[in-house]
Write an enzyme that holds these catalytic residues in place. Structure first.
Site, PDB file in Angstrom:
ATOM      1  N   VAL A   1       3.799  -5.889   2.780  1.00 28.81           N
ATOM      2  CA  VAL A   1       3.543  -7.086   3.581  1.00 28.81           C
ATOM      3  C   VAL A   1       4.185  -8.283   2.896  1.00 28.81           C
ATOM      4  O   VAL A   1       3.960  -8.531   1.708  1.00 28.81           O
ATOM      5  CB  VAL A   1       2.030  -7.328   3.769  1.00 28.81           C
ATOM      6  CG1 VAL A   1       1.800  -8.575   4.617  1.00 28.81           C
ATOM      7  CG2 VAL A   1       1.364  -6.114   4.418  1.00 28.81           C
TER       8      VAL A   1
ATOM      9  N   ASP B   1     -10.566   3.084   8.117  1.00 30.21           N
ATOM     10  CA  ASP B   1     -10.133   2.620   6.798  1.00 30.21           C
ATOM     11  C   ASP B   1     -10.671   1.217   6.506  1.00 30.21           C
ATOM     12  O   ASP B   1      -9.936   0.344   6.029  1.00 30.21           O
ATOM     13  CB  ASP B   1      -8.602   2.641   6.705  1.00 30.21           C
ATOM     14  CG  ASP B   1      -8.113   2.707   5.257  1.00 30.21           C
ATOM     15  OD1 ASP B   1      -8.905   3.096   4.370  1.00 30.21           O
ATOM     16  OD2 ASP B   1      -6.937   2.367   5.012  1.00 30.21           O
TER      17      ASP B   1
ATOM     18  N   GLY C   1       0.833  -1.190   0.000  1.00 34.25           N
ATOM     19  CA  GLY C   1       0.000   0.000   0.000  1.00 34.25           C
ATOM     20  C   GLY C   1       0.864   1.234   0.000  1.00 34.25           C
ATOM     21  O   GLY C   1       2.065   1.175  -0.299  1.00 34.25           O
TER      22      GLY C   1
END
Length: 435
Positions: free
Chosen positions: A135, A245, A130
């Site tokens: 990740v 979010d 992101g």
């Protein structure tokens, strides 16, 4: 284009293709922020926290841009803004770092351990990326499969990054629920890392928008699971937490396809005595932003409720919150179909007739209520859970969605701001950003 660059402090595309931005507000005041951090003296936390906490105690002061975000008539007065900023400072300063519960089960990983687990953070182990983090899939020496979230260096200075890291860690420390992410440990050596249990089936976004899609049973299970997770965060968690979010890429699915809410990087504490926060800058993902938050930075439980409503629409339709080609909001597209109770045309064509019509109606009704442009008309998450489970009486979608024009003036709980106004403003801002 110059205006676009000034108005968009940050714009990026998440792994699911959703445009995400940090929006600055039309003011020139400064904001002083202090967030919660970890208590280095508690059992279970190690010495590296001392330096981290020292950095975090530094109050970063950011200039807010003086360039207006949108040309609307609802300007915030300087006097009113000063009061709101004072409230923000008061709330953040009221959080005592000693209040954060210790979790001795968390491990403090050194860089070498994480590098070995992820094969030196190799591209083949990258499972998500992101605007603020990457990740990686990893495997510990004992065979445990993990996900390592590495915070990326950006325009923020070290103090701000450390503060963000500690705030997120402090929030996760309060959370203990089936439908929320499970932290294995953290790392502060050679960077800032969260080490989490790996979700066997990845993100909801990757499955729902993938070529195979998801069957209705799994979609409905996800809807109920996320609703229960949000209800926990809002009402049952030791601290009142607003996620800010909620979106498909932040919902992970474990081996049983149970939903886990992840990524608390934008989450905010909300003191029990407060009705809401007024937050600057405005951060989040286009398509999921509630009108009152998008326009004025007002944050409370119903900020998440709106985003959850958009998520329900994604589960129903198989469409993204914002269409990448037409740039049309899913809420805009779906509203006429919700108003006319048009199950056939709103349901994802990939489902065919393979869905429970009663459950579909329940999800449609709930989504219609959650994405209401007036926050006061949206249900709290306890009612959402009851609606989805059939424990609350279902009202007709038409009765819920179609209102006299006079009621449209309640949008955002602010005068003279309607649903259509919000959608026009959102569309205009997205066009400006994407040019």
């Amino acid at each position: 284009m110059a205006l676009a660059r000034n108005n968009a402090k940050e714009f990026m595309s998440d792994g699911d293709g959703s445009p995400r931005a940090i929006l600055e507000t039309p003011v020139s005041e400064t904001e002083s922020e202090t967030d919660s951090s970890m208590d280095s003296g508690k059992e279970g936390y190690l010495m590296p926290w001392k330096s981290m906490v020292d950095v975090f105690k530094f109050k970063s002061v950011r200039k807010l841009t003086s360039i207006p975000l949108l040309s609307v008539s609802h300007d915030i007065s300087r006097k009113g803004l000063t009061k709101k900023l004072a409230r923000i400072r008061s709330a953040e300063d009221s959080i005592d770092i000693g209040d954060i519960p210790a979790k001795p089960s968390w491990r403090n990983f050194d860089y070498e351990e994480l590098a070995a687990a992820t094969k030196n953070f190799s591209a083949e182990n990258l499972v998500g990326k992101g605007g603020h983090a990457e990740v990686y899939k990893g495997c510990l020496p004992d065979g445990q499969i993990i996900a390592v979230k590495r915070l990326m260096k950006n325009e923020k200075d070290a103090a701000d990054r450390a503060g963000d890291f500690l705030t997120e860690l402090g929030i996760i420390a309060h959370i203990n629920h089936t439908n929320a992410t499970h932290l294995v440990g953290f790392g502060v050596d050679g960077g800032l890392f969260f080490v989490l249990q790996l979700a066997a089936h990845g993100s909801l976004s990757s499955l729902l928008f993938g070529s195979a899609g998801m069957d209705w049973e799994k979609r409905f299970k996800v809807a109920v699971g996320v609703a229960e997770g949000l209800h926990y965060l809002h009402k049952e968690c030791p601290r009142r937490i607003i996620h800010r979010d909620i979106k498909a890429s932040n919902i992970l699915l474990n081996e049983n396809y149970e939903a886990e809410i992840s990524d608390f990087g934008l989450a905010k504490w909300l003191p029990n005595k407060w009705a809401n926060h007024v937050v600057f800058p405005i951060e989040g993902t286009f398509g999921y932003l509630a009108p009152e938050y998008f326009m004025h930075g007002i944050v409370d439980e119903r900020t998440d409720v709106f985003a959850f409503g958009v998520l329900l629409l994604e589960l129903i339709t198989g469409r993204r919150a914002v269409d990448s080609d037409s740039r049309q909001s899913l809420v805009t597209w779906a509203k006429p179909l919700l108003d006319t109770n048009n199950v056939k045309d709103i349901a994802d064509p990939r489902l065919g007739e393979a869905y429970d019509r009663t459950e579909m109606i329940r999800v449609m009704v709930t989504a219609s209520m959650c994405v209401h442009h007036a926050s006061s008309k949206r249900p709290f998450m306890n009612k959402v859970v009851q609606l989805l489970k059939g424990e609350e009486a279902i009202i007709d979608i038409k009765q819920n969605s179609i209102e006299p024009k006079s009621q449209l003036l309640e949008a955002c709980d602010l005068e003279d701001y309607t649903c259509s106004s919000y959608l026009k403003d959102m569309s205009r801002h997205m066009q400006l950003i994407m040019e």
